[in-house]
Design a protein around this motif. Structure first.
Motif, PDB file in Angstrom:
ATOM      1  N   ASN A  71      50.123  48.252   3.807  1.00 34.45           N
ATOM      2  CA  ASN A  71      50.386  46.825   3.988  1.00 34.45           C
ATOM      3  C   ASN A  71      49.201  46.060   3.403  1.00 34.45           C
ATOM      4  OD1 ASN A  71      50.506  44.208   4.948  1.00 34.45           O
ATOM      5  ND2 ASN A  71      51.607  44.809   6.792  1.00 34.45           N
ATOM      6  N   VAL A  72      49.433  45.500   2.219  1.00 34.61           N
ATOM      7  CA  VAL A  72      48.340  44.837   1.504  1.00 34.61           C
ATOM      8  C   VAL A  72      47.824  43.622   2.274  1.00 34.61           C
ATOM      9  CG1 VAL A  72      47.721  43.639  -0.631  1.00 34.61           C
ATOM     10  CG2 VAL A  72      49.156  45.656  -0.735  1.00 34.61           C
ATOM     11  N   LEU A  73      48.708  42.964   3.005  1.00 33.11           N
ATOM     12  CA  LEU A  73      48.280  41.797   3.776  1.00 33.11           C
ATOM     13  C   LEU A  73      47.270  42.190   4.850  1.00 33.11           C
ATOM     14  CD1 LEU A  73      50.923  40.667   2.458  1.00 33.11           C
ATOM     15  CD2 LEU A  73      51.194  39.345   4.553  1.00 33.11           C
ATOM     16  N   ALA A  74      47.604  43.247   5.571  1.00 26.46           N
ATOM     17  CA  ALA A  74      46.718  43.688   6.652  1.00 26.46           C
ATOM     18  C   ALA A  74      45.374  44.138   6.088  1.00 26.46           C
ATOM     19  CB  ALA A  74      47.374  44.816   7.431  1.00 26.46           C
ATOM     20  N   GLY A  76      44.086  43.123   3.419  1.00 28.41           N
ATOM     21  CA  GLY A  76      43.410  41.925   2.962  1.00 28.41           C
ATOM     22  C   GLY A  76      42.723  41.190   4.093  1.00 28.41           C
ATOM     23  N   LEU A  77      43.394  41.117   5.213  1.00 26.10           N
ATOM     24  CA  LEU A  77      42.808  40.417   6.366  1.00 26.10           C
ATOM     25  C   LEU A  77      41.511  41.116   6.771  1.00 26.10           C
ATOM     26  CD1 LEU A  77      43.163  38.207   8.438  1.00 26.10           C
ATOM     27  CD2 LEU A  77      44.352  39.839   9.895  1.00 26.10           C
ATOM     28  N   SER A  82      42.496  38.882  -0.723  1.00 20.86           N
ATOM     29  CA  SER A  82      43.959  38.813  -0.742  1.00 20.86           C
ATOM     30  C   SER A  82      44.549  39.667  -1.866  1.00 20.86           C
ATOM     31  CB  SER A  82      44.406  37.376  -0.927  1.00 20.86           C
ATOM     32  OG  SER A  82      43.917  36.882  -2.156  1.00 20.86           O
ATOM     33  N   TYR A  83      43.716  40.081  -2.793  1.00 19.38           N
ATOM     34  CA  TYR A  83      44.195  40.821  -3.973  1.00 19.38           C
ATOM     35  C   TYR A  83      45.233  40.002  -4.734  1.00 19.38           C
ATOM     36  CZ  TYR A  83      41.687  44.509  -1.711  1.00 19.38           C
ATOM     37  OH  TYR A  83      40.687  45.236  -1.118  1.00 19.38           O
TER      38      TYR A  83
END
Lengths: 308, 308
Positions: A71-74, A76-77, A82-83
């Motif tokens: 999960n790229v969002l997680a 990122g957090l 944020s990529y």
DNA sequence: TTGTATGCGTTATCAA
DNA sequence: TTGATAACGCATACAA
């Protein structure tokens, strides 16, 4: 057509059920099926730290079986990234230059596993500001302006700690910028044509001496300079009749948000007819010499003076 | 040019320091400056729950002072939504149709505070798959395929619980799709021309009878049908010499990733010269009648038979 | 070599 | 009317 409507409804429902039923696989799920902890799974995925060979096997099997996808969002957090790179475009339609740039940006970002969030402002500075604001909310890692409109919007991004880069037509020299080298490009074009044996080469562009926009003036000076310089370097004569000045293309994209008809009208209205015939001329023998942008621009000015 | 390099270096450093020094303002920061808890700030922001008027004042002041901007990523993690829609494009360059679609998609998404992550596949099904995979990792809320290439890639998204929609050239009838109504469009074009007083109207397109691609055949049938039907409805004669069949445009975009020269070569190679002259014809009096797509396509077939 | 615990910034539940 | 707290999914420092 009731049958057709039913199929459409069915399509929606199938997707809705899919979306509601399915929950994405997480690290915890993988850890559970592998019978280990999440940090062990993380170690396997990132190939750092020590993992026993058999444990690794189990984890890899679990990854395969569950079909885990990060999960790229997680991430990122957690990693404070944020990529994603924001790309503010002045216009895509009808100018293919911007399309090409956005294609290149996207391809390049993809190789580094970055995503591109595009924001088209149709030439409107206020929309540019809104785009920056949205990018700040989304915590993009950088913003590309192709091309920038207002300095204040660049500053806005910078104040939020987001690096920016201006592509062509920079509005300030104090921030990163990437510009086309028109001189070298025009020289290359000329060398190419001359290399093919052509000796009667025309120049179509705007008149640097009567151009108000400093950027356009600079660009035209570079191109015209390269043209004159390369001709001379090869011992070819400069023929004034082969130089056609005029505003051959101009668009205020704000006026054309998808309205093809008004666009066509305007194009017809602002495009002047060819302003002279190109007369035939006897070719003259070649030659080769050093060429420099500064000299080229100077020659352009000398050759035509302030007014043409 | 040492001076210039210094300025560039300086630009980088300024932005780097900015990025490293600045930490985005969070709800916690706002809460601290307002002297309340984060949940109170949240209530003010979302306008739900009860907040005392003076407390609200304080919070609003703190929001203003700190310059708080929501972190969409964090919200997304919590709400299990990314507020991003993935857009897979078959090609943008050199086809402006795709550019127009992506512009429209972006504008529409913006109004709902959604972002668009574009992924250009240049006609390559494998890249399409990679695009879907990336979108899954980024947990996009939906995927638009303009236009879809492989059914398996649509299924891939669906299996991950992501709704999809096909724009033009659907590869399956079992998933959402949005297609151009070529019949109605062509009728509108004809009505427009006839309304302007034109009576000698030509049709340029591909021959439905000899077209192998079912989608293209269907499209051309609709257009040609509309052409014939509208002419007849207005009492205008059908003139075979005003119908020019031929493959006027074809591009395999996979072959042209930014290579303008090869593109130009290919365009010249595949574009045939006009295949007949349009002869002058005496206009014939008008008229108006009901027009239906099915009848139009049938008329196209009757008129020209299987082979022309 | 592996597991536990904490925090990233939000939202939402529940208690006070 | 407000605050404490858990949870979202992941990375990582630290303990075992």
């Amino acid at each position: 057509m009731p049958h057709r409507n039913f199929r459409i409804l069915q399509g929606y429902l199938v997707q809705l059920v899919h979306a509601l039923m399915s929950r994405a696989v997480t690290l915890k799920d993988v850890a559970r099926t592998a019978g280990v902890s999440v940090s062990t799974v993380a170690r396997v995925i990132h190939k750092n730290g020590y993992v026993a060979p058999e444990t690794r096997k189990q984890v890899e099997a679990a990854l395969e079986q569950t079909g885990y996808r990060i999960n790229v969002l997680a991430r990122g957090l957690r990693k404070q990234r944020s990529y994603v790179i924001g790309h503010i475009l002045k216009a895509t339609f009808p100018n293919l230059f911007y399309v090409q740039v956005s294609l290149g940006v996207e391809q390049c970002a993809r190789e580094k596993d970055y995503g591109i969030l595009a924001y088209n402002i149709q030439g409107d500075p206020e929309r540019e500001r809104l785009g920056v604001e949205m990018f700040i909310r989304r915590r993009v890692d950088a913003i590309i302006f192709t091309t920038p409109t207002e300095l204040s919007n660049l500053q806005l991004a910078l104040d939020a700690g987001i690096p920016v880069v201006q592509v062509e037509r920079p509005v300030t020299a104090d921030m990163n910028r990437l510009v086309v080298d028109n001189y070298t490009g025009a020289v290359a074009a000329m060398e190419h044509l001359i290399g093919l044996g052509h000796q009667r080469i025309a120049f179509i562009g705007q008149d640097p001496a009567s151009e108000a926009n400093p950027h356009v003036r600079y660009v035209e000076e570079q191109r015209l300079g390269a043209y004159l310089e390369t001709l001379t370097a090869h011992g070819l004569p400069v023929d004034r009749d082969l130089i056609a000045f005029g505003r051959h293309y101009f668009l205020d994209v704000r006026r054309y948000s998808g309205d093809g008809r008004r666009l066509a009208d305007h194009l017809l209205e602002v495009t002047p007819p060819p302003n002279r015939h190109f007369r035939h001329r006897r070719p003259v023998g070649g030659g080769r010499a050093a060429i420099h942008p500064r000299a080229g621009a100077a020659r352009a000015r000398r050759h035509f003076g302030r007014r043409l």
